[in-house]
Design a protein around this motif. Structure first.
Motif, PDB file in Angstrom:
ATOM      1  N   ALA A  66      41.542  27.364  27.763  1.00  0.00           N
ATOM      2  CA  ALA A  66      40.841  27.558  29.036  1.00  0.00           C
ATOM      3  C   ALA A  66      40.118  28.902  29.074  1.00  0.00           C
ATOM      4  CB  ALA A  66      41.832  27.460  30.202  1.00  0.00           C
ATOM      5  N   THR A  67      40.748  29.931  28.559  1.00  0.00           N
ATOM      6  CA  THR A  67      40.142  31.261  28.563  1.00  0.00           C
ATOM      7  C   THR A  67      38.884  31.294  27.699  1.00  0.00           C
ATOM      8  OG1 THR A  67      42.259  32.346  28.958  1.00  0.00           O
ATOM      9  CG2 THR A  67      40.521  33.698  27.995  1.00  0.00           C
ATOM     10  N   PHE A  68      38.956  30.734  26.508  1.00  0.00           N
ATOM     11  CA  PHE A  68      37.812  30.819  25.606  1.00  0.00           C
ATOM     12  C   PHE A  68      36.716  29.804  25.938  1.00  0.00           C
ATOM     13  CE2 PHE A  68      40.565  33.666  23.430  1.00  0.00           C
ATOM     14  CZ  PHE A  68      39.702  34.575  22.855  1.00  0.00           C
ATOM     15  N   ARG A  96      35.888  29.175  29.105  1.00  0.00           N
ATOM     16  CA  ARG A  96      35.196  29.844  30.208  1.00  0.00           C
ATOM     17  C   ARG A  96      34.606  31.179  29.805  1.00  0.00           C
ATOM     18  NH1 ARG A  96      39.978  28.539  33.922  1.00  0.00           N
ATOM     19  NH2 ARG A  96      40.702  30.403  32.914  1.00  0.00           N
ATOM     20  N   ARG A  97      35.245  31.867  28.905  1.00  0.00           N
ATOM     21  CA  ARG A  97      34.841  33.227  28.563  1.00  0.00           C
ATOM     22  C   ARG A  97      34.679  33.368  27.052  1.00  0.00           C
ATOM     23  NH1 ARG A  97      35.331  35.594  33.284  1.00  0.00           N
ATOM     24  NH2 ARG A  97      37.031  35.155  34.683  1.00  0.00           N
ATOM     25  N   GLY A  98      33.900  32.508  26.451  1.00  0.00           N
ATOM     26  CA  GLY A  98      33.704  32.511  25.006  1.00  0.00           C
ATOM     27  C   GLY A  98      33.092  33.788  24.481  1.00  0.00           C
ATOM     28  N   GLN A  99      32.501  34.583  25.363  1.00  0.00           N
ATOM     29  CA  GLN A  99      31.850  35.810  24.922  1.00  0.00           C
ATOM     30  C   GLN A  99      32.837  36.977  24.756  1.00  0.00           C
ATOM     31  OE1 GLN A  99      31.612  34.450  27.948  1.00  0.00           O
ATOM     32  NE2 GLN A  99      31.784  36.007  29.497  1.00  0.00           N
ATOM     33  N   LEU A 100      34.108  36.767  24.967  1.00  0.00           N
ATOM     34  CA  LEU A 100      35.093  37.840  24.826  1.00  0.00           C
ATOM     35  C   LEU A 100      35.064  38.404  23.409  1.00  0.00           C
ATOM     36  CD1 LEU A 100      38.122  36.340  26.752  1.00  0.00           C
ATOM     37  CD2 LEU A 100      36.766  38.317  27.426  1.00  0.00           C
ATOM     38  N   ARG A 101      35.022  39.724  23.333  1.00  0.00           N
ATOM     39  CA  ARG A 101      34.968  40.374  22.024  1.00  0.00           C
ATOM     40  C   ARG A 101      36.132  41.322  21.782  1.00  0.00           C
ATOM     41  NH1 ARG A 101      30.009  39.227  23.590  1.00  0.00           N
ATOM     42  NH2 ARG A 101      28.517  38.413  22.099  1.00  0.00           N
ATOM     43  N   GLU A 102      36.876  41.630  22.833  1.00  0.00           N
ATOM     44  CA  GLU A 102      38.008  42.544  22.696  1.00  0.00           C
ATOM     45  C   GLU A 102      39.312  41.775  22.878  1.00  0.00           C
ATOM     46  OE1 GLU A 102      37.816  46.040  25.093  1.00  0.00           O
ATOM     47  OE2 GLU A 102      35.637  46.167  24.890  1.00  0.00           O
ATOM     48  N   THR A 103      40.237  41.997  21.965  1.00  0.00           N
ATOM     49  CA  THR A 103      41.513  41.292  21.999  1.00  0.00           C
ATOM     50  C   THR A 103      42.289  41.618  23.269  1.00  0.00           C
ATOM     51  OG1 THR A 103      41.568  41.335  19.591  1.00  0.00           O
ATOM     52  CG2 THR A 103      43.631  40.853  20.710  1.00  0.00           C
ATOM     53  N   ALA A 104      42.283  42.876  23.687  1.00  0.00           N
ATOM     54  CA  ALA A 104      43.034  43.271  24.891  1.00  0.00           C
ATOM     55  C   ALA A 104      42.506  42.542  26.125  1.00  0.00           C
ATOM     56  CB  ALA A 104      42.958  44.778  25.099  1.00  0.00           C
ATOM     57  N   ALA A 105      41.196  42.436  26.251  1.00  0.00           N
ATOM     58  CA  ALA A 105      40.616  41.721  27.394  1.00  0.00           C
ATOM     59  C   ALA A 105      40.965  40.238  27.318  1.00  0.00           C
ATOM     60  CB  ALA A 105      39.106  41.914  27.426  1.00  0.00           C
ATOM     61  N   ALA A 106      40.903  39.671  26.140  1.00  0.00           N
ATOM     62  CA  ALA A 106      41.236  38.258  25.968  1.00  0.00           C
ATOM     63  C   ALA A 106      42.698  38.015  26.331  1.00  0.00           C
ATOM     64  CB  ALA A 106      40.960  37.821  24.533  1.00  0.00           C
ATOM     65  N   GLU A 107      43.584  38.911  25.876  1.00  0.00           N
ATOM     66  CA  GLU A 107      45.001  38.751  26.202  1.00  0.00           C
ATOM     67  C   GLU A 107      45.219  38.823  27.702  1.00  0.00           C
ATOM     68  OE1 GLU A 107      49.461  40.530  25.300  1.00  0.00           O
ATOM     69  OE2 GLU A 107      47.722  41.495  24.353  1.00  0.00           O
ATOM     70  N   SER A 108      44.542  39.724  28.360  1.00  0.00           N
ATOM     71  CA  SER A 108      44.662  39.850  29.806  1.00  0.00           C
ATOM     72  C   SER A 108      44.256  38.552  30.507  1.00  0.00           C
ATOM     73  CB  SER A 108      43.799  41.018  30.291  1.00  0.00           C
ATOM     74  OG  SER A 108      43.867  41.120  31.686  1.00  0.00           O
ATOM     75  N   TYR A 109      43.148  37.980  30.104  1.00  0.00           N
ATOM     76  CA  TYR A 109      42.709  36.704  30.690  1.00  0.00           C
ATOM     77  C   TYR A 109      43.707  35.584  30.394  1.00  0.00           C
ATOM     78  CZ  TYR A 109      38.075  38.374  32.052  1.00  0.00           C
ATOM     79  OH  TYR A 109      37.036  39.024  32.657  1.00  0.00           O
ATOM     80  N   VAL A 110      44.231  35.547  29.175  1.00  0.00           N
ATOM     81  CA  VAL A 110      45.184  34.501  28.811  1.00  0.00           C
ATOM     82  C   VAL A 110      46.464  34.648  29.632  1.00  0.00           C
ATOM     83  CG1 VAL A 110      46.655  33.606  26.952  1.00  0.00           C
ATOM     84  CG2 VAL A 110      44.254  34.111  26.505  1.00  0.00           C
TER      85      VAL A 110
END
Length: 178
Positions: free
Chosen positions: A43-45, A47-61
């Motif tokens: 779901a995170t990727f 909606r937000r496939g443009q994520l480039r930072e692991t920390a931001a991706a983890e926060s969304y997840v």
């Protein structure tokens, strides 16, 4: 490989086990936790496939895991079906003591309503402040305090007194803004 693919790969490889442990505290079941993490990552990727930072991706997840749990789509159905398999033992001697204590905590968490359980996990596992929990769950500070108070009281009836000074965390005790 696109930037988002590298971020996804790094997230799953480096932070995947921590995300599953987090989801496990909420669901009480390893398979349900893994499913919840997988659903949250997808779901995170999506909606937000443009994520480039692991920390931001983890926060969304993590946010997606929590939201999905609280919304009730994964309310531990599987755990409730097998909860009777966790046999409480009054004898806490030997190396299995830690395993039994962990099983007792998981079983006690499973008895809490979803919002109360989410508040307790965020407070005692994630070590978030009341304000941070309120923001994460879009609740008022007062509601979070109430949920923590109710959850702590219920857990103490089942598990015994909490070792941490809950009053400090719940009502902001002396000198602390929690």
């Amino acid at each position: 490989m696109a930037d988002w693919e590298r971020t996804l790969e790094t997230l799953v490889r480096d932070r995947g086990p921590a995300l599953v442990r987090y989801a496990y505290l909420l669901t009480g079941d390893r398979a349900a936790a893994e499913d919840l993490v997988q659903d949250a990552v997808v779901a995170t990727f999506v909606r937000r496939g443009q994520l480039r930072e692991t920390a931001a991706a983890e926060s969304y997840v993590r946010r997606t895991i929590l939201t999905t749990f609280v919304d009730g789509t994964r309310r531990g159905r599987r755990f409730r079906d097998v909860r009777h398999l966790l046999v409480r033992s009054d004898s806490h001697e030997g190396p299995e003591r830690g395993v039994q204590e962990r099983a007792d905590v998981v079983a006690a968490l499973a008895d809490l309503p979803p919002r109360v359980r989410a508040c307790v996990v965020l407070r005692f596992y994630e070590d978030l402040t009341i304000a941070e929990i309120a923001r994460a769950l879009t609740l008022s500070d007062g509601a979070v305090k109430r949920y923590l108070s109710d959850g702590t009281r219920t857990l103490e009836r089942t598990l015994g007194p909490v070792q941490d000074d809950v009053e400090t965390h719940v009502v902001g005790g002396p000198g602390r803004a929690r």
